[in-house]
Design a protein around this motif. Structure first.
Motif, short mmCIF file in Angstrom:
data_model
loop_
_atom_site.label_atom_id
_atom_site.label_comp_id
_atom_site.label_asym_id
_atom_site.label_seq_id
_atom_site.Cartn_x
_atom_site.Cartn_y
_atom_site.Cartn_z
N PRO A 41 -2.03 -6.69 -13.73
CA PRO A 41 -3.12 -7.13 -14.04
C PRO A 41 -2.67 -7.79 -15.49
CG PRO A 41 -1.99 -4.74 -14.96
CD PRO A 41 -1.36 -5.58 -13.07
N LEU A 42 -2.00 -8.24 -15.93
CA LEU A 42 -1.11 -9.01 -16.77
C LEU A 42 -0.77 -10.00 -16.51
CD1 LEU A 42 0.73 -6.79 -18.70
CD2 LEU A 42 -1.88 -6.82 -18.78
N GLY A 43 -0.92 -10.86 -14.69
CA GLY A 43 -0.19 -12.27 -14.27
C GLY A 43 -0.94 -12.65 -13.15
N ALA A 44 -0.63 -13.79 -12.51
CA ALA A 44 -1.21 -14.12 -11.19
C ALA A 44 -0.64 -13.15 -9.61
CB ALA A 44 -0.89 -15.32 -11.00
N ALA A 45 0.45 -12.42 -9.74
CA ALA A 45 1.14 -12.22 -8.20
C ALA A 45 -0.63 -10.95 -7.93
CB ALA A 45 2.26 -10.94 -9.08
N THR A 46 0.34 -11.42 -6.49
CA THR A 46 -1.37 -10.85 -5.84
C THR A 46 -0.56 -10.17 -4.58
OG1 THR A 46 -3.35 -11.77 -7.17
CG2 THR A 46 -3.46 -10.45 -5.08
N TRP A 47 -0.77 -9.03 -4.18
CA TRP A 47 -0.60 -9.20 -2.65
C TRP A 47 -1.09 -8.17 -1.41
CZ3 TRP A 47 2.13 -7.85 -7.34
CH2 TRP A 47 3.51 -7.90 -7.84
N LEU A 48 -1.55 -8.77 -0.64
CA LEU A 48 -2.47 -8.59 0.85
C LEU A 48 -1.78 -7.57 1.89
CD1 LEU A 48 -5.83 -11.27 0.61
CD2 LEU A 48 -5.19 -9.25 -1.16
N ALA A 49 -2.24 -6.39 1.91
CA ALA A 49 -1.50 -5.60 3.10
C ALA A 49 -2.37 -5.77 4.29
CB ALA A 49 -0.20 -4.92 2.80
N THR A 50 -1.92 -5.61 5.87
CA THR A 50 -2.43 -5.45 7.09
C THR A 50 -2.11 -4.43 7.71
OG1 THR A 50 -1.58 -7.43 7.57
CG2 THR A 50 -3.55 -7.77 7.44
N GLU A 51 0.18 -4.52 6.98
CA GLU A 51 0.17 -3.27 8.26
C GLU A 51 1.33 -2.29 7.82
OE1 GLU A 51 2.30 -5.07 11.85
OE2 GLU A 51 0.45 -6.65 11.73
N LEU A 52 1.25 -1.48 7.90
CA LEU A 52 3.00 -0.30 6.57
C LEU A 52 3.65 -0.60 8.33
CD1 LEU A 52 3.70 0.99 4.70
CD2 LEU A 52 2.69 2.88 5.40
N ASP A 53 4.87 -0.55 8.03
CA ASP A 53 6.00 0.39 8.91
C ASP A 53 6.53 1.49 8.44
OD1 ASP A 53 8.64 -1.69 10.66
OD2 ASP A 53 9.02 -0.35 9.45
N GLU A 54 7.60 1.62 10.21
CA GLU A 54 7.14 2.98 9.81
C GLU A 54 8.09 3.91 9.43
OE1 GLU A 54 8.68 3.14 14.59
OE2 GLU A 54 10.23 1.95 13.79
N ASP A 55 9.07 2.92 8.35
CA ASP A 55 9.64 3.50 7.48
C ASP A 55 9.03 4.01 6.64
OD1 ASP A 55 8.89 0.60 5.72
OD2 ASP A 55 10.70 0.11 6.15
N GLY A 56 7.54 3.53 6.08
CA GLY A 56 6.48 4.06 5.21
C GLY A 56 6.49 3.38 3.86
N ASP A 57 7.49 2.09 4.16
CA ASP A 57 7.83 1.58 2.69
C ASP A 57 7.08 -0.52 2.69
OD1 ASP A 57 8.10 0.67 0.00
OD2 ASP A 57 10.42 0.19 0.80
N THR A 58 7.98 -0.39 3.69
CA THR A 58 7.62 -2.18 3.93
C THR A 58 6.56 -2.37 4.42
OG1 THR A 58 9.93 -1.89 4.92
CG2 THR A 58 8.70 -4.11 5.46
N LEU A 59 6.23 -3.00 3.65
CA LEU A 59 4.17 -3.42 3.95
C LEU A 59 4.13 -5.11 4.66
CD1 LEU A 59 3.04 -2.92 0.71
CD2 LEU A 59 2.05 -1.55 3.06
#
Length: 142
Positions: A41-59
């Motif tokens: 909310p204070l900068g330009a960093a943005t992530w769009l995700a389509t998948e989540l690995d079975e480890d529950g952490d890796t997008l």
């Protein structure tokens, strides 16, 4: 803020399973629409995700750290959630985000526009105008 709701988590996992199944069966891999947008909310960093690995952490998706070169790849939900910003802020989930087009189109438009943020504005304009976004055409700022 909860960065990943159970519904979005399930949908991201389903996309991962579909891609793995297609790869295993040597079928064309799906090109899903992004389901999750995280942003600083204070900068330009943005992530769009389509998948989540079975480890529950890796997008998997499109990451833009604000340097003008959005990239497809993997990123860690726990690392993003651990980011501490000034004024007690943290990375947020865009509650009103609409994927609009497949991830490959997002990547093409974001690379040409120089950011996910600018690509989103251009894609919204194209979709609302009834145009099918053509990644072969450079986005216009006008």
């Amino acid at each position: 803020m909860i960065l990943l709701t159970p519904e979005v988590r399930d949908a991201l996992r389903a996309n991962d399973v579909a891609r793995r199944t297609a790869r295993r069966e040597r079928l064309p891999e799906p090109d899903p629409v992004p389901l999750l947008k995280l942003f600083n909310p204070l900068g330009a960093a943005t992530w769009l995700a389509t998948e989540l690995d079975e480890d529950g952490d890796t997008l998997f998706g499109l990451a833009d750290l604000g340097f003008g070169c959005p990239e497809l790849g993997c990123f860690s939900l726990s690392e993003i959630a651990a980011i501490r910003l000034p004024f007690g802020l943290r990375i947020e989930r865009d509650l009103g985000f609409e994927g609009l087009v497949p991830l490959s189109d997002w990547a093409d438009w974001a690379r040409r526009a120089g950011s996910i943020i600018w690509a989103e504005a251009l894609l919204r304009r194209a979709v609302r105008g009834g145009e099918a976004p053509d990644p072969e055409l450079p986005p216009s700022g006008g």
